[in-house]
Design a protein around this motif. Sequence first.
Motif, short mmCIF file in Angstrom:
data_model
loop_
_atom_site.label_atom_id
_atom_site.label_comp_id
_atom_site.label_asym_id
_atom_site.label_seq_id
_atom_site.Cartn_x
_atom_site.Cartn_y
_atom_site.Cartn_z
N GLU A 3 5.64 -13.67 4.49
CA GLU A 3 4.90 -13.15 3.35
C GLU A 3 3.41 -13.02 3.73
OE1 GLU A 3 5.27 -14.11 -1.41
OE2 GLU A 3 5.88 -15.65 0.07
N ARG A 4 2.97 -14.05 4.50
CA ARG A 4 1.57 -14.05 4.91
C ARG A 4 1.26 -12.82 5.77
NH1 ARG A 4 0.19 -18.57 8.93
NH2 ARG A 4 1.22 -19.83 7.35
N ARG A 5 2.15 -12.49 6.70
CA ARG A 5 1.93 -11.35 7.56
C ARG A 5 1.81 -10.06 6.75
NH1 ARG A 5 5.17 -13.60 11.23
NH2 ARG A 5 7.08 -12.62 10.46
N GLU A 6 2.78 -9.95 5.79
CA GLU A 6 2.81 -8.74 4.99
C GLU A 6 1.53 -8.58 4.16
OE1 GLU A 6 4.35 -6.13 4.91
OE2 GLU A 6 3.83 -5.28 2.94
N LEU A 7 1.18 -9.69 3.49
CA LEU A 7 0.01 -9.58 2.62
C LEU A 7 -1.27 -9.39 3.46
CD1 LEU A 7 -0.95 -9.55 -0.27
CD2 LEU A 7 -1.24 -12.04 -0.16
N GLY A 8 -1.31 -10.13 4.59
CA GLY A 8 -2.50 -9.99 5.49
C GLY A 8 -2.70 -8.54 5.90
N ARG A 9 -1.60 -7.89 6.23
CA ARG A 9 -1.72 -6.50 6.65
C ARG A 9 -2.30 -5.64 5.53
NH1 ARG A 9 1.00 -2.21 5.77
NH2 ARG A 9 2.65 -3.29 4.60
N ARG A 10 -1.79 -5.94 4.30
CA ARG A 10 -2.26 -5.11 3.19
C ARG A 10 -3.75 -5.40 2.86
NH1 ARG A 10 0.93 -5.77 -1.78
NH2 ARG A 10 -0.38 -4.04 -2.45
N VAL A 11 -4.11 -6.68 3.01
CA VAL A 11 -5.52 -7.02 2.75
C VAL A 11 -6.43 -6.26 3.74
CG1 VAL A 11 -7.24 -8.88 2.95
CG2 VAL A 11 -5.10 -9.26 1.71
N ASN A 12 -6.00 -6.25 5.00
CA ASN A 12 -6.81 -5.54 6.01
C ASN A 12 -6.94 -4.06 5.67
OD1 ASN A 12 -7.35 -7.79 7.45
ND2 ASN A 12 -5.68 -7.50 8.93
N GLU A 13 -5.82 -3.47 5.23
CA GLU A 13 -5.87 -2.06 4.86
C GLU A 13 -6.85 -1.84 3.70
OE1 GLU A 13 -1.24 -0.83 5.97
OE2 GLU A 13 -1.93 -0.79 3.87
N ALA A 14 -6.74 -2.76 2.72
CA ALA A 14 -7.61 -2.62 1.55
C ALA A 14 -9.08 -2.75 1.97
CB ALA A 14 -7.26 -3.71 0.53
N ARG A 15 -9.36 -3.70 2.86
CA ARG A 15 -10.75 -3.90 3.28
C ARG A 15 -11.31 -2.65 3.98
NH1 ARG A 15 -10.49 -8.25 6.60
NH2 ARG A 15 -11.30 -9.74 5.07
N ALA A 16 -10.46 -2.14 4.87
CA ALA A 16 -10.92 -0.94 5.60
C ALA A 16 -11.20 0.20 4.64
CB ALA A 16 -9.88 -0.53 6.63
N ALA A 17 -10.30 0.38 3.68
CA ALA A 17 -10.47 1.48 2.74
C ALA A 17 -11.75 1.29 1.94
CB ALA A 17 -9.26 1.57 1.81
N LEU A 18 -11.95 0.02 1.49
CA LEU A 18 -13.13 -0.22 0.66
C LEU A 18 -14.42 -0.05 1.47
CD1 LEU A 18 -12.11 -3.25 -1.58
CD2 LEU A 18 -12.72 -0.94 -2.29
N GLN A 19 -14.36 -0.55 2.70
CA GLN A 19 -15.59 -0.45 3.50
C GLN A 19 -15.98 1.01 3.74
OE1 GLN A 19 -14.71 -3.04 6.76
NE2 GLN A 19 -15.87 -4.75 5.86
N ALA A 20 -14.97 1.85 3.95
CA ALA A 20 -15.27 3.28 4.12
C ALA A 20 -15.94 3.83 2.86
CB ALA A 20 -14.00 4.05 4.44
N ALA A 21 -15.39 3.42 1.70
CA ALA A 21 -15.95 3.91 0.44
C ALA A 21 -17.38 3.41 0.27
CB ALA A 21 -15.08 3.44 -0.73
N ILE A 22 -17.59 2.14 0.64
CA ILE A 22 -18.93 1.57 0.50
C ILE A 22 -19.92 2.31 1.41
CG2 ILE A 22 -20.31 -0.50 1.01
CD1 ILE A 22 -17.72 -2.10 0.16
N ALA A 23 -19.50 2.53 2.64
CA ALA A 23 -20.41 3.19 3.59
C ALA A 23 -20.78 4.58 3.09
CB ALA A 23 -19.76 3.28 4.96
N GLN A 24 -19.80 5.23 2.55
CA GLN A 24 -20.06 6.59 2.08
C GLN A 24 -21.05 6.56 0.91
OE1 GLN A 24 -16.58 8.50 0.55
NE2 GLN A 24 -17.46 10.56 0.79
N ARG A 25 -20.79 5.60 -0.02
CA ARG A 25 -21.67 5.51 -1.17
C ARG A 25 -23.09 5.09 -0.73
NH1 ARG A 25 -22.89 7.84 -5.58
NH2 ARG A 25 -24.04 6.54 -7.05
#
Lengths: 809, 338
Positions: B55-77
Amino acid sequence: MRIPLSWLAEFVDLTGTTPEGLAETLTFGGLEVEAVRRPTSGTRGVVVAEVRAAAPVPGSDKLILVEAFDGQRSWEIVCGASNFGVGDRVPAALPGATLPGGLQIGAKRLMGVTSNGMLASARELGVGDDHRGIWVLDGDAPLGADLNEWLDLEDAVLDLEVTPDRGYALSLHGVARDIAALTGAALHLPEQEELANLDAPGAVPVTIDDPERCPRFTATLVEGVTVRPSPAVLQRRLAAAGMRPRSSVVDATNAAMLETGHPVHAYDRSQLAGPLLAVRDARHGEAVVTLDGVERRLDPDDLVIADAETVVGLAGVMGGAGTEVADTTTDVVIEVASFQPAAVLRTGRRHLLLTEASTRFEKGVPPETVPLGVSRCLELLTEVAGGRAVAATDAYPGRAERPVIRLRPERARRALGMPLADERQAGLLRAIACQVEPEGPALVVYPPVYRPDLRLEADLYEELARLEGYDKIPETVPASGTVGGRLPEHAARQAVRRVLAGAGWSEVLTFPFLGEDDIEALGLPAVDRRRRPVALVNPLSKEESVLRSSLLPGLARVLRRNVNRQTADVAIFEIGRVFLPPTAEDPGADAGAEGGVLPAEPVALGLLACGAFAQARWDSPARPVDVADVVGAVDAACRAVGRGPVVVTATDERPFHPGRAARLTVAGTDIGVAGELHPRVVAALDLPPRTLGAELRLDRLVGDGIQPPRPSTPSPLPSLRLDVAVLVASEVPAGQVEQAVRAGAGEHLTACTLFDVFEGEQIGPGLKNLAYHLRLDDPVRQLTDADAQAVIDMIAAAVADRVGGTLRR
Amino acid sequence: MTRPVDLDDIVAQARTAVSQADDLDALDRAVGSVFGKRGALTAVQQGLGQLEPAERRELGRRVNEARAALQAAIAQRRSVLVQERDRVVLARERIDVTLPPRTPKRGSLHPIAETQEALVDTFAGLGYTAITGPEVESDWFNFTALNFPRDHPARLLHDTIYVEPLAADARPQTAMLRTHTTPVQVRAMLAQPPPLYVSMAGRTYRQDTPDATHLPVFHQIDGLAVDTDLSFADLRGTLAAFARALLGSAAEIRLRPHYFPFTEPSCEVDARVPGGRWMELLGAGMVHPNVLRAVGYDPERVGGFAFGIGVERVAMLRHGIDDLRLLADNDLRFLAAF
């Protein structure tokens, strides 16, 4: 020497040349033509007319109505002059005529009569400067002749600048010879004849005391001359040659001189006591009134001509007024002589006389050709003044050997860098009338008598080069084999100039002359060497009577001039010699083979400034120049040559303010003083208040020249930085406090900067607080707070010990 | 226990906060609410340790995806907001750059001194070493050694400025302000044997009233070459090289015969100046054998040439000055140009 070309053409064939072309040939052949002029050019429609009648114009007390006949018809011409009579022939400018300068002549009505043109004076026609009356022409002047053609008024005149070695070119004969040599044109010169009637009855006895100064003197008695105006042709020629036409006798002597180069003088025989002529030294107390009407007291070094009673002329310079040819003269004694150039030069300069005669004698007139001058003068004289030469005297004690020059053609080729074959060299020299005889590989050259300048082999090299053409000299550049450049101290001086200019100071160059007042103004003590300036014998003016012993007065003049012109902010410097009596420490230069003493000439650097050093800006106020600016400039100069820092000590010497001056030393050498000028000096030199300056020995400042920087290796570790503040008595100089701080801080100290000076109630009366940024470094160890504390303790001890101060942290 | 759907909410809310941030501070606050110490995503991350490995692996992967997506949005803003900030704030900081600059205070160098040094440099380039000599000179150096006759006109008070003798027993008129820099040639030759290639620049003096073309104090640079095999052609070539250095590579010179007591043959040299006019530039010649003898050289073995150039004349040419008095006036408004 002015050469009318129509006259020159009598002696050399000028066919096919233009005046300008001839000028170029001569200039590049060694006789520089400064200008080609046509002084009488532009005359049109002026004819020779005879005065048939002359009567006053009714109602006028000056004007005369003249009937002038031009050979075909008569013209009524009104004239203001009355120096002529019926039968005289005069120049008539008929209606439509033009005079030199462009004046147009027409018919005009004067006092109720019509004047058909005008009668002209000599000056109006550009001939000489006689404007006293109408120019009365020769009695046999061709009636109706166009004056332009008859007198050759379009004649060009060459203005020749003759160098001292080419005295022969002060004659038409000499110039003709050079033209022939340079162009191959044919020469027509008279042959020299021996004097006629030598020692015949009536011959004037001649004595010569010193054959060296007068090698030859001839006197010829001519009886029965008529003193009258010369023919117009001769007058025109003389005027074109720059000589004023005077009378038949004088004009004949001058014309003979212009042609042959032999100055000729005519004495009125009836005024000569004896009659005899003695060439001797002037005696103490003797005087003579010369032809210019000036009474001249004679020097025993003056060579004079005397008769049985008195001095009648300055030999080779000017005749005396007492024996001058007058209108009534009938018998004249003609002198043609040779005098030593130096003797004539000394007498001429002594009496401030530079005459046509002295100019020629100064450059050398050969004794050998004196008879040519005599015979030509006699020819002209009998032609224009009548008369008969009856007896001649020829005193010639100074016969001299003529030099013989051995010319080595191979050496000439090497010296000139020109490939001139032996035969070519001989040919060129023969063209200037040298006798040339081959002798083995050399040529033996006998120069003509009128070329006393040809004495050495090198003199012939110049003749060869100029005759072949200076333009044919090839261009080669020798390899010096050395690296050029400046001496070290000279290079250092350039560095100082550049750094001062870059720091805001403007270089000036002043004349090194001062008046005694300028030196007095500096208020120097009696022992100061600058108070004993080198005096000038013949200064340009009284205010410039000595050579500068200080740069400051000269700088003061410049500063004052600029301030007077509303340039209020001035910062100037000058680098130049000052002149002082020599001492063992400061010797003068060697004076050479004849001994003597020359002043010491140390190279000095002077600065002077007033007003604002930083000018007012929109964002900051003006900052007046102060002592720190001046000392800083000197410090920058020292650093520019790799020396320094400048060490400063207070001084109270003149010309500076006793409380605002600094003696400066660099590496233990005293280089001078900088500071504010003493108010009394400021007043004496009329400078703005608070003018500052410096006077330094640049020779000591730059020492042996620019020292290449030898930097120490900076520590790779971070520096330890700390501030200290020192409380000391107000009168202690900051320089001493800094020395104490530096001494206390010890070997780790790499920078020490004073960043604050404070005096005020907070710290108590009579005290000041000096605050320093310190930087400490160690090459291998990181310095710590403990090191800082140790340094502070040591500084505290040093400050207490050396300047009686306390450390505030 | 964080549910996948919670993660999506966090991402969605954060995206909204980022996109609504209207300045850089608001953006920083939005970033803090997700990635900060108490940020929503930080909390999810901290909870991962309590999960089963899978479960940890699965959620960890999703957290990383979410972080990357958010960071891109932040950088753009962030990029948008930085540009916005620059547009407003930096515009407010505008200054008037056309105000006068703070040019470092600069003085000037006198044109005569500069011209003299330029001439020294030119001859240094041809191998000449610059030397100097005294300005108060003896009669012997200034005249006698230079083959001036005893009664030469230059020796008279009329032309030369004499100084009072420093020694009480000295003859009058034995020391003077040098009338040319040529005596330094004599000093140079006395000081060393040939070969010799030297230049000597400095002040010279004449009895003259200042006018547009004469000053009583002026400057001259002499050159002297003495060697075993120097010719008039070498002199001409040297002067031609000098003229090219001074006036450009197309410069021409011409020689006219002239007279100086200390050279034989002698010449004056004209240079063609811009505009085609010929201007007298200098005097020159082969060193007179009498001068060589005076310094103890043997004229049979060595010879040389010398030339003298008026510095003022060159300065006038260089700077287009037509009145010499300007150069002696030291008006700072004139000097400021240099």
